[in-house]
Design an enzyme around this catalytic site. Structure first.
Site, mmCIF file in Angstrom:
data_model
loop_
_atom_site.group_PDB
_atom_site.id
_atom_site.type_symbol
_atom_site.label_atom_id
_atom_site.label_comp_id
_atom_site.label_asym_id
_atom_site.label_seq_id
_atom_site.Cartn_x
_atom_site.Cartn_y
_atom_site.Cartn_z
ATOM 1 N N ASP A 65 0.835 -1.196 0.000
ATOM 2 C CA ASP A 65 0.000 0.000 0.000
ATOM 3 C C ASP A 65 0.873 1.249 0.000
ATOM 4 O O ASP A 65 1.978 1.234 -0.544
ATOM 5 C CB ASP A 65 -0.947 -0.042 1.210
ATOM 6 C CG ASP A 65 -2.287 0.611 0.943
ATOM 7 O OD1 ASP A 65 -2.325 1.850 0.851
ATOM 8 O OD2 ASP A 65 -3.289 -0.107 0.815
ATOM 9 N N SER A 114 -11.284 -0.873 -0.222
ATOM 10 C CA SER A 114 -9.948 -0.864 0.386
ATOM 11 C C SER A 114 -10.028 -1.135 1.875
ATOM 12 O O SER A 114 -9.112 -1.723 2.455
ATOM 13 C CB SER A 114 -9.280 0.497 0.182
ATOM 14 O OG SER A 114 -8.729 0.636 -1.094
ATOM 15 N N HIS A 161 -3.296 6.141 3.576
ATOM 16 C CA HIS A 161 -4.158 5.012 3.213
ATOM 17 C C HIS A 161 -3.679 3.708 3.841
ATOM 18 O O HIS A 161 -4.441 2.960 4.462
ATOM 19 C CB HIS A 161 -4.196 4.901 1.689
ATOM 20 C CG HIS A 161 -5.187 3.924 1.152
ATOM 21 N ND1 HIS A 161 -4.874 2.613 0.870
ATOM 22 C CD2 HIS A 161 -6.491 4.070 0.799
ATOM 23 C CE1 HIS A 161 -5.938 1.996 0.373
ATOM 24 N NE2 HIS A 161 -6.933 2.856 0.330
#
Length: 689
Positions: free
Chosen positions: A171, A446, A211
């Site tokens: 990620d 996600s 994220h």
């Protein structure tokens, strides 16, 4: 559906009312003397609330109702043989043992409460009430139910929290110093076992985008506030930080491939692979790879490099969990089909869609988030005749909560928050305002994907011998079908951690490539195919979603299927019969497994128990969607401007136009403008913990 938000005031009033009722009852008993119980009433060892539930369900005759209860069992002596036998029955789960207080926390059939009350060593049985929040996500997924399920008969069992299992987070990096990744409950130490930056920025310990930190915490984070309200699914798992998205959330497919290649490479790449120089996967026990990112699925999975890389990881025994994407609706809000991202379109990956729980622990109001990408997959290839063919695989495989999840918020340690929060300050939860402890919310597939990755880690801790295909099979088989949503939206259904762990523990640990087809799969009797979460009981899917259809039958669970081994796809071994129906080839599936070719609208019963939208013979595996003009649901035309067989019609949406609007070399953390919007806003409902 009746969506509801629980009222804390109402809950407190109910508790005070119950306390008042109990107090009044105590005074009355003292004044008037003890009343003789009627033969049909439960004895006084049972709390009033449980008594009322028993009365409504038929008392000791409640076994046929299927109701279950979460109770606190108080003991006044050592467990007898009868009690131990009851605790080890199918459907009875010991969630925790409190030795200092001689109590057990149990999940059990409601009808068993009467039997408990007849045992001399049982002092009292009462409902397990919610006093402080244990965390919405771990509760609604069933994770809390299995955390201490090994505590039976006074013996200290295994705590299931993912300990020893490595999860690679591919990620935007991780804020390694965030306390969510601490080693111990006092938030000291670190479970981040390795970190590497593949973006060229050289930032191995920071997540400037924000994220990846949130993703990692939802898979395996500790809660940085008291009460465990914001725990990840596998809070004891090891984390491997592979950074492939830069400070703006952008990355290239080549960087992602480098990260995936690293997993399978020797620890010292300058030396040959050996027992003293194993792969990084072996060194860090990487059993699960989480990919909450993706690129538009332009090419067929047969040639897509991300898909091919994922296949190699899976064939090497590693579970790969991938986000479906956040393109479930167009700019006008209409449902959009055919927008599954790569590598989520790879058949061997576990592809995850997002659900909205509306902030309630009970799962009877759960639904698919509006932005969650729907199948079929639309990667394509050109055949020998020059005609373009589409993969058209049924995806996602299952779904999990993904709307407004609150987990770790990355910062730089100097009071500066990540770029996502800088651009959208309302993403900060406001719950904590100190570095390395902040929390934020995000929405999207996600966020749903790491919940499944965490569940896989728990399964592999419970049974390390599970193959990736077994993990995938169990997750689908035990999922909860959501009524009102079709297979292209939810796959087999919503993640059910309790059921998955219960089944994983029963799978034999001596299975291998030489195990004959049809050998017993389980060490004991098949489990009851239902789960109760927060008082709501739901059936399992009891089937598998395969590339172009589905498989059902008891032998999926009771007999070993060759496709459960490594080197296979679950969809291998299916043939198209002379009648146009799918059937087994008889070599890797047992003959009693039933195959169907279609897509259905769930009614909440086991897989494909609802209205058939595409029936047998209409949806099969040569790359074409086949239709005889039937309408799906409300009859809206599903089209991408290309001829799809002979005019296929879907009911409630449109098909994404060939992904022509996307580039095919840049990848984002769930991919494009629409996906970013979903991350920021989510569906405008109750925020989840």
């Amino acid at each position: 559906m009746n969506y509801r938000t629980p009222s804390r005031v109402a809950t407190l009033l109910a508790i005070f009312s119950l306390l008042a009722h109990l107090c009044v009852g105590t005074v009355g008993s003292a004044a008037g003397g003890a009343k003789k119980e009627k033969a049909s009433e439960p004895p006084a060892k049972i709390s009033n609330k449980l008594r009322e539930r028993l009365r409504r369900s038929g008392g000791s005759n409640a076994s046929g109702s299927g109701e279950t209860a979460q109770v606190i069992l108080q003991l006044n002596g050592k467990p007898s043989g009868r009690l131990n036998a009851l605790l080890n029955r199918t459907g009875v789960h010991v969630r925790a043992r409190h030795e200092n207080f001689d109590t057990l926390a149990l999940d059990l059939p409601l009808a068993a409460v009467d039997e408990l009350s007849t045992l001399d060593e049982v002092h009292f049985v009462s409902t397990d009430e919610n006093v402080v929040s244990a965390g919405h996500v771990v509760t609604t997924t069933g994770t809390e139910m299995i955390r201490n399920a090994g505590l039976v008969s006074g013996l200290l069992g295994q705590t299931l929290d993912g300990t020893g299992v490595g999860i690679a987070i591919v990620d935007s990096g991780m804020d390694v110093s965030h306390k969510a990744f601490a080693l111990k409950l006092d938030l000291s130490g670190s479970r981040v076992k390795f970190k590497k930056d593949f973006t060229g920025e050289g930032k191995t310990d920071k997540d400037f985008y924000g994220h990846g930190t949130h993703v990692a915490a939802s898979a395996a984070g500790l809660s940085t506030v008291s009460g465990g309200a914001y725990e990840g699914i596998a809070k004891g798992a090891d984390l491997i930080n592979l950074r492939v998205l830069d400070s703006l959330g952008r990355g290239r497919i080549s960087d992602l491939l480098s990260a995936l290649s690293w997993i399978l490479s020797p620890v010292d790449p300058s030396k040959p692979l050996s027992s003293s120089n194993p792969t990084n996967a072996t060194r860090y026990n990487i059993r699960v790879v989480n990919m909450s990112l993706g690129a538009p699925a332009v090419d067929s999975y047969r040639v897509d490099p991300l898909c091919l890389a994922v296949r190699k990881l899976v064939d090497a025994g590693i579970v790969v969990v991938a986000a479906a994407g956040n393109n479930g609706k167009d700019a006008s809000g209409a449902k959009l089909y055919g927008a599954i991202h790569s590598p989520g379109d790879e058949p061997s990956a576990i592809t995850v869609g997002a659900t909205n729980t509306f902030g309630t622990d009970a799962r009877d109001d759960d639904g698919i988030a509006t932005y969650s990408s729907r199948g079929p997959t639309r990667g394509s290839w050109v055949d020998a005749a020059g005609a373009r063919q589409f993969d058209n695989l049924v995806k996602p495989d299952l779904c999990a909560p993904g709307n407004k999840l609150i987990y770790a918020e990355a910062d730089d340690g100097g009071g500066n928050v990540n770029n996502l929060v800088k651009q959208n300050p309302k993403l900060d939860s406001g719950l904590v305002d100190s570095d390395n402890r902040r929390l934020m919310y995000l929405s999207g597939t996600s966020m749903a994907t790491p919940l499944v990755a965490g569940a896989a880690a728990l399964m592999l801790q419970a049974n390390p011998k599970l193959t990736p295909n077994m993990v995938k099979m169990i997750l689908m088989y035990t999922a909860q079908p959501l009524p009102g949503f079709n297979t292209l939206e939810q796959g087999a259904g919503e993640l059910n951690v309790e059921g998955a762990i219960r089944l994983a523990k029963l799978v034999r640990t001596d299975l291998n490539a030489s195990t004959p087809l049809g050998a017993p799969l389980l060490t004991g009797a098949a489990p009851t195919p239902s789960t109760t979460v927060a008082g709501y009981t739901f059936p399992w899917a009891q089937g598998l979603v395969l590339d172009y259809g589905y498989a059902t039958g008891g032998e999926l669970l009771t007999k070993y299927q060759k496709v459960y081994g490594t080197g296979f796809l679950l969809s291998d071994g299916m043939l198209l019969g002379a009648d146009g129906h799918l059937m087994s080839d008889g070599t890797i599936w047992t003959s009693s497994v039933a195959f169907g070719d279609g897509v259905s609208l769930s009614d909440g019963s086991p897989l494909f128990g609802g209205e058939r939208l595409f029936g047998d013979g209409m949806f099969f595996g040569d790359g074409h969607l086949m239709s005889d003009g039937h309408l799906m649901s409300d009859g809206h035309l599903m089209s991408d401007g290309h001829l799809m067989s002979d005019s296929v019609m879907f009911g409630d949406g449109i098909l994404l136009s060939d992904t022509a609007l996307f580039g095919d070399t840049i990848l984002f953390g769930d991919a494009n403008i629409a996906a970013q919007s979903a991350q920021m806003e989510g569906d405008n409902t109750t925020c989840m913990q």
